[in-house]
Write an enzyme that holds these catalytic residues in place. Structure first.
Site, PDB file in Angstrom:
ATOM      1  CE  LYS A  13      -1.276  -4.563   6.147  1.00 48.28           C
ATOM      2  NZ  LYS A  13      -1.462  -3.635   5.309  1.00 48.28           N
ATOM      3  NE  ARG A  88      -1.764   0.633  10.486  1.00 47.12           N
ATOM      4  CZ  ARG A  88      -2.616  -0.196   9.971  1.00 47.12           C
ATOM      5  NH1 ARG A  88      -2.970  -1.255  10.436  1.00 47.12           N
ATOM      6  NH2 ARG A  88      -3.467   0.117   8.982  1.00 47.12           N
ATOM      7  NE  ARG A 127     -10.171  -2.022   1.279  1.00 44.42           N
ATOM      8  CZ  ARG A 127      -8.945  -2.079   2.157  1.00 44.42           C
ATOM      9  NH1 ARG A 127      -7.989  -3.049   2.166  1.00 44.42           N
ATOM     10  NH2 ARG A 127      -8.844  -1.203   3.152  1.00 44.42           N
ATOM     11  NE  ARG A 153     -11.468  -0.580   5.978  1.00 45.97           N
ATOM     12  CZ  ARG A 153     -10.435  -0.881   6.227  1.00 45.97           C
ATOM     13  NH1 ARG A 153      -9.800  -2.196   5.946  1.00 45.97           N
ATOM     14  NH2 ARG A 153      -9.529  -0.137   6.562  1.00 45.97           N
ATOM     15  NE  ARG A 164      -6.710   3.324   5.424  1.00 41.56           N
ATOM     16  CZ  ARG A 164      -7.656   2.638   4.713  1.00 41.56           C
ATOM     17  NH1 ARG A 164      -8.381   3.041   4.318  1.00 41.56           N
ATOM     18  NH2 ARG A 164      -7.366   1.260   4.823  1.00 41.56           N
TER      19      ARG A 164
END
Ligand code: AMP
Length: 207
Positions: A13, A88, A127, A153, A164
């Site tokens: 996204k 969300r 990532r 992260r 998540r």
């Protein structure tokens, strides 16, 4: 145009939102980015966000909605926005409708970026981010050049990635019927080259 990019964490996204910003001249509004900035500033609010974020849990609606209200009334978001990672929950979706209505606007499209759980976990754990340029990399699919300093992260671990995804299924997927009832939802395949996914998104946007 007010556009929601919808999908599980790690669906792309953020990456796709950044590509749409230039083409449509409207800002990306990522609640995750806003919260990370607040956390980095060392503020008390940032610390409260961190209690939830570090565990892959959702930050309570009231805090998120307040953050969005402030962001959405800034000058650059006057002509629309690309919402990334928001709403969300159903409560957030209802609050967003109300905020936009006050500004005489409404959501024009919700684009679902469809990616399966196994692929998501692999993407999230690989990532990496260059904090200096904001550019995102992946250790396998888009490795950073050797001279670029990257960080991971704190919530991009395998365990948190699963959590998540669970949270996405439990709390965020129920947001879709809210927009489906209004005929606003289009689904695109989120697997493939970045350009291909961008083309698929552009193809479903209102002209
Ligand atoms: P993201 O960068 O969108 O993956 O968000 C990272 C983390 O920030 C999430 O796992 C949540 O803890 C928190 N967060 C971001 N956006 C929201 C939101 N709209 N509602 C609740 N929590 C959020």
């Amino acid at each position: 145009m007010d556009l929601i990019l919808f999908g599980p964490p790690g669906a792309g996204k953020g990456t796709q939102a950044k590509r749409l910003v230039a083409a449509h001249d409207i800002p990306q509004i990522s609640t995750g980015d806003l919260m990370r900035a607040e956390r980095k500033s060392g503020s008390e609010l940032g610390q409260r966000f961190d209690e939830f974020m570090s565990q892959g849990k959702l930050v309570p609606d009231a805090m998120v909605i307040e953050l969005m209200e402030k962001r959405l009334t800034r000058e650059d978001a006057k002509r629309g926005a690309i919402f990334d990672g928001f709403p969300r929950t159903v409560a957030q979706a209802e609050a967003l409708d109300a905020l936009l209505a006050k500004l005489g606007r409404q959501i024009d499209k919700v684009v679902v970026i469809d990616v399966a759980r196994e692929e998501i976990v692999e993407r999230i754990t690989g990532r990496r981010l260059c904090e200096e340029t904001g550019r995102e990399y992946h250790i396998r699919y888009n490795p950073p050049p050797p001279d670029v300093k990257v960080t991971q992260r704190g919530d991009d671990t395998e365990e948190t990635a699963h959590k998540r995804y669970d949270t996405f299924e439990q709390n965020t997927l129920p947001v879709l019927p809210h927009y489906e009832a209004k005929g606003l939802v289009a689904k695109v395949d989120g697997v493939g080259a970045l350009d291909e996914v961008t083309t698929r998104i552009e193809a479903v946007l209102p002209r």
